[in-house]
Design a protein around this motif. Structure first.
Motif, mmCIF file in Angstrom:
data_model
loop_
_atom_site.group_PDB
_atom_site.id
_atom_site.type_symbol
_atom_site.label_atom_id
_atom_site.label_comp_id
_atom_site.label_asym_id
_atom_site.label_seq_id
_atom_site.Cartn_x
_atom_site.Cartn_y
_atom_site.Cartn_z
ATOM 1 N N GLU A 1 -35.410 47.557 -4.583
ATOM 2 C CA GLU A 1 -35.146 46.137 -4.798
ATOM 3 C C GLU A 1 -33.742 45.732 -4.365
ATOM 4 N N LYS B 1 -31.559 48.159 0.809
ATOM 5 C CA LYS B 1 -32.514 47.844 1.870
ATOM 6 C C LYS B 1 -32.534 48.898 2.969
ATOM 7 N N SER B 2 -31.446 49.636 3.139
ATOM 8 C CA SER B 2 -31.428 50.718 4.116
ATOM 9 C C SER B 2 -32.257 51.885 3.585
ATOM 10 N N THR B 3 -33.029 52.490 4.456
ATOM 11 C CA THR B 3 -33.865 53.620 4.034
ATOM 12 C C THR B 3 -33.757 54.755 5.041
ATOM 13 N N ASP C 1 -24.471 49.076 1.525
ATOM 14 C CA ASP C 1 -24.583 48.086 2.595
ATOM 15 C C ASP C 1 -23.672 48.369 3.789
#
Length: 792
Positions: free
Chosen positions: A461, A464-466, A513
């Motif tokens: 949630e 966002k980086s994976t 981030d």
């Protein structure tokens, strides 16, 4: 009626005449009220309401109910901490051992390849849950070797609150499962004090064990403050049990309070020794380690480069000189050591599987996206405490018994290695391999092999980086401030009335981030048993004072320091001390500064001798005591809570009562299958069994049954070693003052019976000292009045 009495009766009316009314609603402390709520002082203070002046409740508006809730959007938090697994231990970091659930989180989250621990378990765990350096937590070493020096007492200070307590007081449900190796050993008894038990340092729920390790087949388990008698089930295993208990708690918590976030600290005793695992897992590993530790270490290294978890130009650091080349080993050594690695890998496989069950349960509840997970693959490097050969029974090492590490003897246990009849550890050669690409292992705080552990952070949630690697330099003290920032909570100034020491870690949130952001944790000292070092802005200086399998070779001033430019030398392969003496000198001075600041001094390289509280100078329940009297039902006493009968003469006197049927069971016992003693009765006949490290049983057995009614059973042990530790002696058994049996005991355990087996009256908990009874049949069928143990 006098005027003072009138004023007292109507004081609320007089005070309240000028006070306004309040809305009738529940008062919830949340993000909207952040400006009015002070979360830096915990517990959060409720609002002050004026006295009510209305006589009839029907005519009054009720005040809002004060209720503390977590900030809106605060995530669930799960911290998973494995035990004794080094940087090369997960398949996501190149291992030949498969960890699919760790890998899955890494694929959908962030993998940190420069995350560090303290090189030992208790210190890492205190640092993790407090955000302070381990000496700030008084946890210089493990709890069992605490001393009276500041920084080393083993007693968590009141001004160092845990992240669990901070979250609990901010509206979280909190729970801990597995290993809790953070409570001072003399405080782990039914007498407490309980101030540093899990329930009193922030965990609403606790299910686990309180020491450094436990028998996975027959663990010494506590549920909150109470001992749990684990089931007599051949399929029972603690790793499975703790996973199931954590899943049940989370489901219950979410069913009842779905809007309330939870914090779970999931800390298996795996893959710490003893390496206990079901045969089905072991069978899957057959032949996987036959090539030996040199080939496999190289393979892990190459896979690490291929996966991009270490730089392409990294060199494989040399292994310690003491570790033999696999090619130089005998056929029997190769066979045994390969088996040890198979069992270790199987244990890791099971651990990752059970951990995966916990993660899957969170997903099944629909909570995975809003759960911040830290999966830390080890609290230090892989353990080399099995020595050069590994161990059939880890307690043989602590008692200096060479048979426990004899190759031919251990091969007799090849087929049952890892099962309930063994208490095994593996050879140090494997520890070095699984700490690839570094040189050293657990206990060595001055090398990344002892302190570098893989970690995944997963929170869909928010992150966002994976599938990316984060290479910022961080330390275990950085987890707590990361959780606080993620939850929108400040560091508390005051907790439970005590001003708090500032958190010493650095939040890692900035890395989520900004993958190329420079590291914000730029200075960190390390110290363990005199192995010491310091990281500073891309450089590391340290000295190997003592090897995990050896004794110190130097006094502290004589130690040789090494220097590495770790920004360019990931594996610490090239010592630059001679090329940059000025940098080395600066870092040595920086270490001393940090050491004074955080109560690291004086350095203390003592290990086994500190298990003796008299030498260590820590409190002990039995100091000055020559006798201990116990009654039926008093059991579950760990070794630090029990009178020390090692290396001395002593006697046991028990008042018992038998009925018409012959009595059976244990009168009093200490230890278990891998070392201990028991005064017990079989078919009415009294017996005394001394179990020397599971290697030899000496039995004094009477020839007649105890008489009906009351009788006195006495065992007298005459130690013949004087001041010599571990000597033998003679055990003589008496019934109502008459000698009925005697036996010679060739050797005794001088150091420790067990890390987790207990002592008690009327039952032999965990594993059993004697094979003549099992745990169920160890319950005494007669009546025990009292048992007195007296030292001579």
């Amino acid at each position: 009626m006098n005027k003072r009495r009138i004023f007292t009766l109507f004081q609320p009316l007089l005070i309240g005449m000028c006070l306004c009314a309040w809305p009738s609603a529940t008062l919830i402390v949340s993000a909207q009220e952040a400006a009015q709520v002070d979360r830096t002082e915990l517990p959060i203070k409720g609002p002050w309401y004026p006295p009510i002046t209305t006589l009839d409740a029907r005519d009054a508006k009720a005040p809002p109910v004060f209720e503390v809730k977590a900030p809106r959007g605060a995530p669930n938090v799960v911290v998973i901490l494995l035990d004794d697994l080094g940087f090369g231990g997960t398949s996501a970091t190149g291992s030949v051992m498969q960890t699919p659930h760790f890998d899955k989180l890494a694929k959908n989250g962030l993998l940190y390849n420069q995350f560090h621990t303290t090189a030992l378990c208790s210190p890492t765990r205190q640092a993790l849950i407090t955000g302070r350096n381990h000496h700030s937590c008084n946890q210089a070493k493990i709890s069992e070797v605490a001393t009276s020096f500041p920084g080393a007492t083993g007693m968590l200070p009141n001004d160092v609150a845990t992240i669990a307590e901070t979250l609990r007081l901010n509206g979280y449900s909190t729970a801990a499962y597995g290993k809790h190796h953070e409570t001072a050993v003399w405080e782990i008894s039914p007498s407490g004090p309980f101030a540093r038990w899990p329930n009193y340092v922030g965990f609403d729920e606790f299910y686990g064990f309180m020491g450094g390790e436990t028998n996975q087949w027959s663990p010494a388990v506590y549920h909150n403050l109470n001992r749990v008698e684990t089931p007599e089930d051949p399929d029972y295993h603690f790793m499975n049990d703790m996973a199931t208990k954590s899943i049940e708690w989370m489901r219950f918590q979410q069913a009842l309070t779905p809007d309330k976030p939870f914090f779970v600290y999931f800390a298996p005793g795996a893959v710490h020794a003893p390496h206990h695992v079901p045969q089905s897992y072991i069978d899957k590993q057959a032949g996987n380690f036959d090539e030996g530790w040199d080939v496999i270490r190289q393979r892990i290294f190459e896979q690490q480069k291929a996966l991009g978890v270490i730089p392409k130009d990294t060199k494989l650091a040399k292994k310690p000189d003491d570790i033999k080349d696999w090619a130089d080993l005998s056929a029997n050594e190769k066979k045994l050591y390969a088996r040890q690695a198979e069992v270790f890998a199987a244990f890791l496989d099971m651990t990752d599987h059970e951990t995966g069950r916990v993660i899957q349960a969170i997903e099944d509840m629909g909570e995975l996206d809003n759960t911040l997970i830290f999966y830390i693959a080890g609290d230090n490097g892989t353990s080399a405490e099995g020595g050069m050969t590994g161990l059939y029974n880890e307690m043989t090492y602590f008692n200096g018994e060479p048979q426990g590490s004899d190759i031919d003897f251990m091969l007799k246990h090849y087929d049952d290695w890892g099962g309930p009849s063994t208490y095994p550890h593996m050879s140090a050669g494997w520890a070095v391999a699984f700490d690839s690409p570094f040189t050293w292992t657990k206990q060595v705080a001055s090398n990344y092999g002892g302190t570098r552990n893989a970690m995944v952070v997963h929170w869909p949630e928010r992150i966002k980086s994976t599938g990316e690697v984060r290479s910022q330099w961080h330390h275990v003290i950085d987890v707590a401030p990361t959780i606080l920032e993620a939850a929108g909570l400040p560091q508390p100034r005051i907790v439970n009335g005590t001003p708090q020491r500032p958190i010493e870690g650095t939040s890692m949130v900035y890395t989520w981030d900004f993958p190329q952001a420079p590291s914000q944790h730029t200075t960190q000292y390390f110290e363990m048993f005199g192995n010491r070092g310091i990281y500073f802005d891309g450089w590391f200086a340290g000295t190997i004072h003592v090897k995990p399998w050896a004794s110190p070779e130097n006094r502290f001033p004589e130690d040789t320091w090494e220097l590495y430019h770790v920004d360019e030398d990931f594996s610490m392969s090239t010592d630059l001390a001679k090329q940059h003496p000025e940098m080395l000198s600066k870092l040595q001075q920086a270490f001393l500064g940090e050491a004074v600041k955080y109560n690291v001094l004086p350095l203390d390289d003592r290990r086994q001798e500190l298990f003796n509280p008299k030498i260590a100078g820590r409190p002990d329940l039995m100091f000055g005591r020559k006798s201990l009297t116990l009654y039926e039902g008093m059991n579950g006493l760990l070794e630090n809570d029990f009178i020390n009968v090692k290396n001395t003469s002593f006697e046991i006197v028990a008042d018992v009562e038998s009925g018409d049927e012959p009595s059976n069971g244990v009168i009093v016992a200490q230890g278990g299958r891998f070392g201990g003693w028991a005064l017990h009765v079989k078919d009415g006949v009294p017996r005394y069994t001394y179990n020397y490290l599971g290697l030899e049983h000496s039995v004094a057995a009477g020839t007649a049954k105890l008489p009906n009614g009351k009788s006195t059973v006495k065992m007298d042990f005459a130690y013949d070693g004087g001041q010599k530790p571990g000597a033998g002696g003679t055990a003589t058994l008496f019934v109502n003052g008459e000698s009925v049996a005697s036996t010679r005991i060739p050797k005794t355990e001088f150091s420790i019976f067990s890390a987790d087996e207990s002592a008690g009256v009327g039952i032999d908990m965990e594993t059993t000292v004697s094979e003549e009874y099992d745990r169920a049949s160890s319950k005494f069928t007669g009546t025990i009045g009292k048992v007195t143990i007296t030292l001579k």
